[in-house]
Every structure is written in C-alpha cells, then in structure tokens.
Design a protein around this motif. Sequence first.
Motif, PDB file in Angstrom:
ATOM      1  N   LYS A 239       0.850  -1.207   0.000  1.00 31.72           N
ATOM      2  CA  LYS A 239       0.000   0.000   0.000  1.00 31.72           C
ATOM      3  C   LYS A 239       0.882   1.253   0.000  1.00 31.72           C
ATOM      4  O   LYS A 239       1.994   1.235   0.526  1.00 31.72           O
ATOM      5  CB  LYS A 239      -0.876   0.002   1.260  1.00 31.72           C
ATOM      6  N   PRO A 240       0.352   2.330  -0.563  1.00 30.93           N
ATOM      7  CA  PRO A 240       1.135   3.576  -0.589  1.00 30.93           C
ATOM      8  C   PRO A 240       1.215   4.214   0.800  1.00 30.93           C
ATOM      9  O   PRO A 240       0.389   3.923   1.660  1.00 30.93           O
ATOM     10  CB  PRO A 240       0.350   4.461  -1.544  1.00 30.93           C
ATOM     11  N   LEU A 241       2.202   5.054   0.995  1.00 32.58           N
ATOM     12  CA  LEU A 241       2.396   5.705   2.290  1.00 32.58           C
ATOM     13  C   LEU A 241       1.441   6.874   2.438  1.00 32.58           C
ATOM     14  O   LEU A 241       1.786   8.025   2.162  1.00 32.58           O
ATOM     15  CB  LEU A 241       3.849   6.185   2.435  1.00 32.58           C
ATOM     16  N   VAL A 242       0.237   6.546   2.865  1.00 35.34           N
ATOM     17  CA  VAL A 242      -0.792   7.565   3.071  1.00 35.34           C
ATOM     18  C   VAL A 242      -1.023   7.712   4.562  1.00 35.34           C
ATOM     19  O   VAL A 242      -1.021   6.722   5.291  1.00 35.34           O
ATOM     20  CB  VAL A 242      -2.114   7.147   2.388  1.00 35.34           C
ATOM     21  N   GLY A 244      -2.465  10.777   7.917  1.00 32.23           N
ATOM     22  CA  GLY A 244      -3.168  12.028   8.221  1.00 32.23           C
ATOM     23  C   GLY A 244      -4.592  11.770   8.648  1.00 32.23           C
ATOM     24  O   GLY A 244      -5.189  10.750   8.302  1.00 32.23           O
ATOM     25  N   LYS A 245      -5.103  12.720   9.441  1.00 27.23           N
ATOM     26  CA  LYS A 245      -6.474  12.603   9.950  1.00 27.23           C
ATOM     27  C   LYS A 245      -7.452  12.366   8.801  1.00 27.23           C
ATOM     28  O   LYS A 245      -8.359  11.555   8.893  1.00 27.23           O
ATOM     29  CB  LYS A 245      -6.831  13.907  10.675  1.00 27.23           C
ATOM     30  N   ASP A 246      -7.200  13.054   7.726  1.00 28.57           N
ATOM     31  CA  ASP A 246      -8.118  12.928   6.590  1.00 28.57           C
ATOM     32  C   ASP A 246      -7.592  11.969   5.533  1.00 28.57           C
ATOM     33  O   ASP A 246      -8.131  11.924   4.420  1.00 28.57           O
ATOM     34  CB  ASP A 246      -8.338  14.317   5.961  1.00 28.57           C
ATOM     35  N   ARG A 247      -6.541  11.276   5.883  1.00 24.79           N
ATOM     36  CA  ARG A 247      -5.896  10.316   4.967  1.00 24.79           C
ATOM     37  C   ARG A 247      -5.671  10.936   3.593  1.00 24.79           C
ATOM     38  O   ARG A 247      -5.918  10.329   2.547  1.00 24.79           O
ATOM     39  CB  ARG A 247      -6.723   9.024   4.865  1.00 24.79           C
ATOM     40  N   ASN A 248      -5.179  12.146   3.634  1.00 23.72           N
ATOM     41  CA  ASN A 248      -4.932  12.822   2.356  1.00 23.72           C
ATOM     42  C   ASN A 248      -3.472  13.267   2.229  1.00 23.72           C
ATOM     43  O   ASN A 248      -3.125  14.042   1.371  1.00 23.72           O
ATOM     44  CB  ASN A 248      -5.862  14.014   2.202  1.00 23.72           C
ATOM     45  N   LEU A 263      -2.558  14.852  -1.097  1.00 27.04           N
ATOM     46  CA  LEU A 263      -3.201  14.267  -2.281  1.00 27.04           C
ATOM     47  C   LEU A 263      -4.212  15.259  -2.846  1.00 27.04           C
ATOM     48  O   LEU A 263      -4.947  15.911  -2.106  1.00 27.04           O
ATOM     49  CB  LEU A 263      -3.894  12.950  -1.919  1.00 27.04           C
ATOM     50  N   GLY A 264      -4.193  15.358  -4.165  1.00 20.29           N
ATOM     51  CA  GLY A 264      -5.134  16.281  -4.805  1.00 20.29           C
ATOM     52  C   GLY A 264      -4.560  17.676  -4.969  1.00 20.29           C
ATOM     53  O   GLY A 264      -5.053  18.460  -5.768  1.00 20.29           O
ATOM     54  N   GLU A 265      -3.514  17.995  -4.220  1.00 18.61           N
ATOM     55  CA  GLU A 265      -2.896  19.315  -4.388  1.00 18.61           C
ATOM     56  C   GLU A 265      -1.720  19.213  -5.342  1.00 18.61           C
ATOM     57  O   GLU A 265      -0.973  18.232  -5.301  1.00 18.61           O
ATOM     58  CB  GLU A 265      -2.395  19.838  -3.033  1.00 18.61           C
ATOM     59  N   GLU A 270      -2.197   9.191  -5.470  1.00 16.26           N
ATOM     60  CA  GLU A 270      -1.668   8.024  -4.754  1.00 16.26           C
ATOM     61  C   GLU A 270      -0.604   7.306  -5.560  1.00 16.26           C
ATOM     62  O   GLU A 270       0.339   6.753  -5.011  1.00 16.26           O
ATOM     63  CB  GLU A 270      -2.807   7.038  -4.425  1.00 16.26           C
ATOM     64  N   ALA A 271      -0.763   7.344  -6.869  1.00 12.38           N
ATOM     65  CA  ALA A 271       0.179   6.623  -7.725  1.00 12.38           C
ATOM     66  C   ALA A 271       1.593   7.184  -7.619  1.00 12.38           C
ATOM     67  O   ALA A 271       2.569   6.498  -7.919  1.00 12.38           O
ATOM     68  CB  ALA A 271      -0.301   6.662  -9.163  1.00 12.38           C
ATOM     69  N   ASP A 272       1.699   8.441  -7.180  1.00 15.32           N
ATOM     70  CA  ASP A 272       3.028   9.055  -7.053  1.00 15.32           C
ATOM     71  C   ASP A 272       3.737   8.631  -5.778  1.00 15.32           C
ATOM     72  O   ASP A 272       4.931   8.845  -5.620  1.00 15.32           O
ATOM     73  CB  ASP A 272       2.920  10.595  -6.985  1.00 15.32           C
TER      74      ASP A 272
END
Lengths: 345, 631
Positions: A239-242, A244-248, A263-265, A270-272
Amino acid sequence: MNSPNELADKIHSLTKKDFESDQDVRWCPGCGDYAVLAQVQKILPTLGIPRENFAFISGIGCSSRFPYYMETYGMHSIHGRAPAIASGLKLSRPELSVWVVTGDGDALAIGGNHFIHAMRRNIGLKIILLNNRIYGLTKGQYSPTSEIGKKTKSTPMGSIDRPFSPVAVALGAGATFVARAVDSDLKHMASVLERAAAHKGTAFVEILQNCVVFNDDAYGALSNKATRADAGVFLEHGKPLVFGKDRNKGIRLKGWEPELVTLGENGATEADLVMHDEKASNGGLAFFLSQLENPKFPVPLGVFRDLEEPAYEELNKAMAEGARVAKGPGDLGRLLSSGETWIIK
Amino acid sequence: MSTATSGIDQTGAKAAAGKMSGLVSERQVEELDNVVIRFVGDSGDGMQLTGNEFSKAVGEAGHDFSTHPDYPSEIRAPTGTLFGVSGYQIQYSSRPVFTSGDAPDVLVVMNPAALKTNLPDLKRGGIIIANSGAFTEGNLAKAEYQSNPLEDGSLAGYQLFKIDIAEFTANALSNSGLSKKDVGRCKNYFALGVMLCLYNRPFDKEVSDIRKKFAKKPEFADANVTALTAGYAYAEATEMFATTYQMRASAATPGKYRSITGNSAAALGFVAAAELSGVPLFIGSYPITPATDILHDLSALKNYNVTTFQAEDEIAGMCSTIGAAYGGSLGLTTTSGPGMALKTEALGLAVMLELPLVIVNVQRGGPSTGLPTKSEQSDLLQAVYGRNGECPVPVIASYSPSDCFDCAIEAFRIAVKYMTPVILLTDGGIGNAAEPWLIPDVASLPKLAVKFRTEPEGFQPYARDENLARPWVKPGTPGMEHRIGGLEKDFFSGNISHNPLNHQRMVDVRAAKVAGIAKDIPPLEIHGPKSGDLVIVGWGSTYGSIAQAREKAEALGKSVAHVHLRHLNPMPADLGEILKRYKTVLVPELNLGQLSKLLREHYLLAVVQLNKVQGKPFMVADIYDRILELC
Ligand SMILES: Cc1ncc(C[n+]2csc(CCOP(=O)(O)OP(=O)(O)O)c2C)c(N)n1
Ligand code: SF4
Ligand SMILES: [Mg+2]
C-alpha cells in the motif's frame, strides 16, 4: 508426559493470566513498559506454544525487569548481553521460543555488538527493544537514541552525540524482520508482536516507550489523540504511504529525498507515493523509511521488512546432521585413538 | 660442502634409499639415553612440521618425549629476520621425560638469524646442522653478522655440519615440475630425512605418513617424499657424519599411544565429558592465541554431541555458554589472558545463576596483549579472585599436555556436581607442546552423573542438596517455570531479595559450596620424602622442570620433595598439614609469586619464591640451583 491431545488442550486453555507471575510489577505508575507487558502476555497464549517452552532473556534496565513478571522461564542477565545469552540458549535448544527484552541503552550502547550480530546471523530470537530514548534505571542520562541537545544530568549543556535509529541499525545489520510500534497503540502493538512471533530468524521490534519520569512525552505527538494521525504513518505491505487525519497526506520520492505531499494538491495522486514492500530483497526502501522522523515527517509504524531466510539454528542443525551422515555418529573410543597412533608392546 | 651427492635426483634418491635397509655402515653408532634437539628457521621454513614429524618418529620407537614449539606472533615475519625465527625443541629419552630440555645438544638451523638467536642456548661442544645455502650475504646482514660464522671459525667450539639443504632439495626436485616456491617448501622434509638417518629412525613410516597427509595433492606428496629420501640418502652417504646416534630402548608402559598437544587433549577431554554424561557440549569462543586450537578441534567434531559457536567477542563467548548451560548443555568457553578479562562480568553472573560451565584460560604472557605466543602463569590470582563481589569460582590447572584431557573431565565433574562455573588454567607451553599419550580405555574413564530436575512438587530453584548445589532445570520442563538473574536472590525461591540477612546467607552459602569441594579432592601425591628439608610446591606447566630438578637433587642425597597442585581453589584439604612437615617451602612459578601469595594467606607460612617471567619455561637448572642453595 502429556499425550498429544492433552498437550493441545493444555495449550488451548492457556490465558493471559497464565503468563502473569506472582511478582509485583515495580515500574513507575504510568510507565510505558506496562502496556508492552500486557500485550506480550496477551498474545503468547494464542501462539500454540506450551508455556514451558517460552524463555525471556533480558539485560539490565527498567525494561529488562520484564522477565520477572512473566510466568515463563526467564533470565535477568547483565547489561547488554541478553542477545548473546539468548543465542547460546536458542542454539542449544532450537525448539524453545526465545525472547529478548532490552532497552535503548542496553541494546544499542553497551550491548551494540551482540545486538547487531544476533541479527546478522538471523538466529531465531524475538528481540523487543523498549526505546524511551533515555537511561531510566540509572535515573535519566541521555542514550544513543536521545536527540542532539538533550539536557540530562550528564549533559547539562545538552548532548552533542548524534543519535541513531534502532530500526536503521537493525536493517544495517541485515535483520530479516524489523518492525516498530508505539506503547500507546495497544492493538497495533499486538498485531506487530504477533507478526514477530510468527517470523523465522531474528525478529526485531522497536517499541516507542514513554518514560514518565525522565523523558516524559518523548513520543507525545504520536500518542496524543489529536495529533497522532498526522505524526505517524502505518506501513502496510503493497500500500502507498498515506497518512493524516483525513488520509490525504502522503510521501513520495524526489530524487533520493522524501517529500511530503497532500493528495489532490499540485496534481499529487496516490500513484506518485512510495509503495511499501516488506519483501523487497533490497534494503533500500526499509532504510529510507527508517530515516523518517518527527517533526518533519510522520514516524513509520508497522513492519519495515519481513524476509524469509534460513534461521541460524536450522543451518547449524543441518550442519551437524550432515557431519553425522558424512562421518558417522560419534564414537568416543574411536575418537581417542584417531590420528597417528603407535603401539608399544 | 660436499658436492658428490648434490646431483641426487629422484631416481638417485630412490636407489640410495633402496640400499639403506641392507647398508652396513662403517660409522660408529653411539648409544644415547637422552637428547635435546632444536629445529629453528624462518616462520615459513616449516620447522614446526619437521619437529612434529620427528617427535612422532621417536614416539613410535617407544621413547618418551616432550616438545616446546616457540614461534613469533607474526604469521610470516619478513624472511631472514631475527624476530621471524620459529623454533621447535624436543627432548627424547630412554627414560621418562618431563620437559623439552634445558640446553639443546643439537641445533638444526635453516638460516643465519636462526643461528644467531639460538646459539647462546646450545650446549658447549654441541652439534650444529646448518643450511649453508641460506648463509648468503643478504641473510647474514639481516642477522647482523659481520662475517659468515660458518666460515670464520667462530663456531670452533661446536661440531659444525654444513649442508646446502636448499640446493640439495632443489636438485632432487629438478624434474618435479613444481614451482621454485613449492620446491623451497620441501626443504623441511630434506632436513627431517637427515635427522631421521642421524638418529637411526626408520624412514618408510614417514613416507607413508607423507602420502596420507598429502593424499589430496599427490604431486606434493611425491615431492616431499623425494626431499625426505634425498635428505636421508645424503646423510647416509656423506662422510661428514662419522657417528650416528641410537637411543637406548625405553621401558614405556605397553599400550596404544599417540602424540598429543595440550589443546587437543583438552578438546578430547571435553568431548569425553559430554559422552560420559550424556549431556551435549556447547562451546562458545572467540579466537585468541594460544587457545584457538581447542575451538578448531571441536569444530571438526560436529558428528559428536558438540555445538560450536564462534561468537562476536569473548563476552559473547562467555554469555552464549551461559545460555547453553541454562538450556541444559555442558557450557564451555576457551580463551587466553585478554579474553579472560572480558569474560569477567559474565562469569560473575554464572556464579549467581549457579550454572555448570567451564572456562579455559590458556595463559600467555601479560598484561594486556603481552606476549601472545609465549607462556606464563600470571593469571592465577585473576582466576581465583578477579571478580567484583564475593565471587568464588573453583580453579584447577593441568600440569602437562596429556593431563589436559583428565582436567577437562575433572572440570566438568566439579561443574555439574556443584552447579558452578569452573576455571581450567593451562598455558601456551602446555597448549602447544606435544608428548606421547597412552590412550585411555573409555571404560576406565570416570562417570559423570548428571540429573535434571523434572519434578515440580516442592520445587525451589535455589534449594540445595548435600553438596549445596541447586537443581538444574531445563527450560521446557512443564510446571517449573521460574526466573533467575544477577540480582541477589532469595535463599530458596530465587526471587529477587534485598533482605540484608538473606544476602549474608547467600554470600556465605556460595562461598561454603566452593570451599566444600576440598573434601572431594583426592589426597596429594608427594614425590620424595614425606617430611624433610625442602618441599617444592608447583602448579601447571612447571611440573616437568621441578620433577627433574628434584630427582637430580635427590640423587645427590638431598631431602627434597615435590607436591604439584591440580586444585588451586579450593586448595586440597591435606596441603596445609603436608607443608608443615618440611623446613622450607619453595614455590617456583612463571609469575611474580601468585601461588606463593595464596599459600602464605591460607597457611600463614613463610614461603621461598622462585619466579621467572621471560615468556620461557623454567630450565631444570633454574630450579636445581635454587634447591642446592636451600638445602
Ligand atoms: C556493566 C554495567 N554498566 C552499567 C550499569 C548501569 N546501568 C544499568 S541500566 C543502565 C542503562 C539502562 O538504559 P536502557 O537500556 O535504556 O534501559 P531503561 O532503564 O531505559 O529501560 C545502566 C547504565 C550496569 N548495570 N552494568
Ligand atoms: S524510570 Fe521511566 S522507564 Fe523506568 S520504570 Fe520509571 S517510567 Fe518506566
Ligand atoms: Mg531506555
């Protein structure tokens, strides 16, 4: 002797209580060591091993009092030497489940040599290091894991020693199983300990442990409900290294450096992100992870590495069997009169 | 140098050897009762091998012998240098031999440096057999000779035989196809051939030994046989040797013998202890000169009940041994001086845990790294006292190479009977020296009774038996889970106890347990009169020099006895009373007086010391002279 069925029943009926000795636990109230003791006592009955086949070996330190509280075979030995003692025990009695409980001073200062060589050999020991980043028993001197600038009685102007990470040391020594948990997350700790128990060869688990008296809150960010989701990242195989409270939040590689992204910014997906792989034969990823620290990065928790390699005691046994096949079983009379002999009449 | 035989090639050598059996030499054969020969050369000259093979050849003839290998601590010191000289001395005799001899009668020297460093020891008028080809300008300069001693008449007081061993060997092997370097390596067998001939030892046994030794490298076997043959043939044919020597027959005890070093004997003794007790042997050690051979020997015996573990350091050697003993093995760790120092803390733990294990200290010159390849007896006080706290450990010492076998068994006998670590002291001299060993019959060896407690009813980890030993319980035994450790323990349960009176009681009982071993030590053997003017008390490797000096003095009519201690802690129960029966007590030791201190302390006696710390054993004369001064 028990019949196989009786033995199975006996093992099956073991409970946590069966692993609690009659000795009063003497750690300071609130010490992180209690949590570790409880989790170990909780998982042992689930392993399918008769109680008499467990042996807990420790060195010296607050953490090393551990064996006295376990209703198993145990030895509270001398400072830093537990891995060496446990190695002799495991080699001579491979069928035993041998556990080492140690501290950051015990394993990494005075006992550094035995610690690395146990892991280099991949001998079947479960090594639990209670890292409070301080010498507890001797009342609060800095340790090999204390941060630079640490003020203690022996470093009134702040420590100038560079600390190292027990996980990085273990990886450097070639450990085949390396994991980390924090004393405040009981469930996760238990799952990591179970993984360690199932591992063949040396299983090393660092437990971030709070010393309420001499280094309170060393892992405050990781233990505090409000901050812990951002202060740690759980490692999960594949799994990717995710985190944070919001898992972002995530970690990606920029050249050889880690980079924190949301993520998203800025197009981060996630692929990165760095993908965790416990089984990678190259230790690079695990070592990379071992360098991530608060406050710049989240602290990785979980299994860094889990490789299947022959255990030292297995190889040793195979060697002895090979010798017996090649040379025949030992015969003392023949041995004594081997070599070049002569007869005087 | 005679050139008549310098053209010996393989066929020539064979022909010469073929003649040997039938050859009736016109030379004189001089009968001997005793001879001391020293082989010396560069570390790379193979003198240890030559000496070893020669000693085997005399052992096979039933002669007693004793050897002293003396080598530098450099593995291959620069060739030709004074500090690179390696020597091997053997004394052999028609009578029992106790030492490798004081001054050699014969010196076999492979180069000028060997001559320079060893000539001062040679007896006046003694024989020098010199590899003349190595006396080149370069080598002479390295040995700091202004002129060639083989030519300048400076050796007139000796019987000098010059043989160009290098050249003869090279000629004999000219068709062998071996490289120059490999040919050079065969020189030692040429020298051995010469010596076998000179001392009338048979030659064919050695040929078959070479074939066995080099079975995997037949071209080397051939070359060495050729060199050996050439040397033998040369010595046979040359007119240089007017006399050859024949040792008078010995009255050795009949039986099967082998040559054995102390380290090998110890290794065999430990395997025997495991077999006799039915308990597996575990050795955890870290390499250190001169103890490593015990680890080497045991590592080759994995088909026995033996586990060997090369630990990361001596501390781990000791600690793994503790772990193995805890697991129910006979724990063994082997080391020398500096390594012993490292084991100290863990040895204290073993005393607290009361687990049976053995620590061997093959002593060497100290302090610190000291003289790694030389022997000394300076670790006795360390063995008896060198730990923190009141920390009693039984200490025993071997007096000869073959005695290491018996001491290895005795050490484990004490360890398992009394549940205690035991220190066995030997030294570099004993460890590396060889002597003939009458191979014991397995049935004659002592039994080692070992009992593991498996009965949970009434179990107390520190309850004691009549010898004050606590039970040995293996982890894995159901219903007896318990904890032990280095903190002071309750007298029965073994749980941590800081109770002041309990501590007193535990310190007392640990001391009493070790002191109680005294009742288990056989009466001392007294060599010589049971009372009289002088008693010499020795321990360890000084046995031979003391025994011989005493016999010499007794022959002169002196009233002198000798008592040799195997058990040094506790001391034998009868020692104090024995010492009182003599006017003077003399204690020769290769240290500054450590046993002397112990004897004074135990028996409040005046003791005369005789001490030597030169990395060399006592000469018989050192002790003999002192005896004559004292009585
Ligand atoms: C040979 C030796 N040196 C020093 C000590 C003193 N000592 C006991 S525990 C300790 C440090 C323990 O620190 P750590 O391993 O981090 O254990 P903690 O008490 O923090 O759990 C020291 C220096 C000792 N017991 N033995
Ligand atoms: S000093 Fe610290 S580590 Fe030791 S018991 Fe107390 S809280 Fe725990
Ligand atoms: Mg600590």
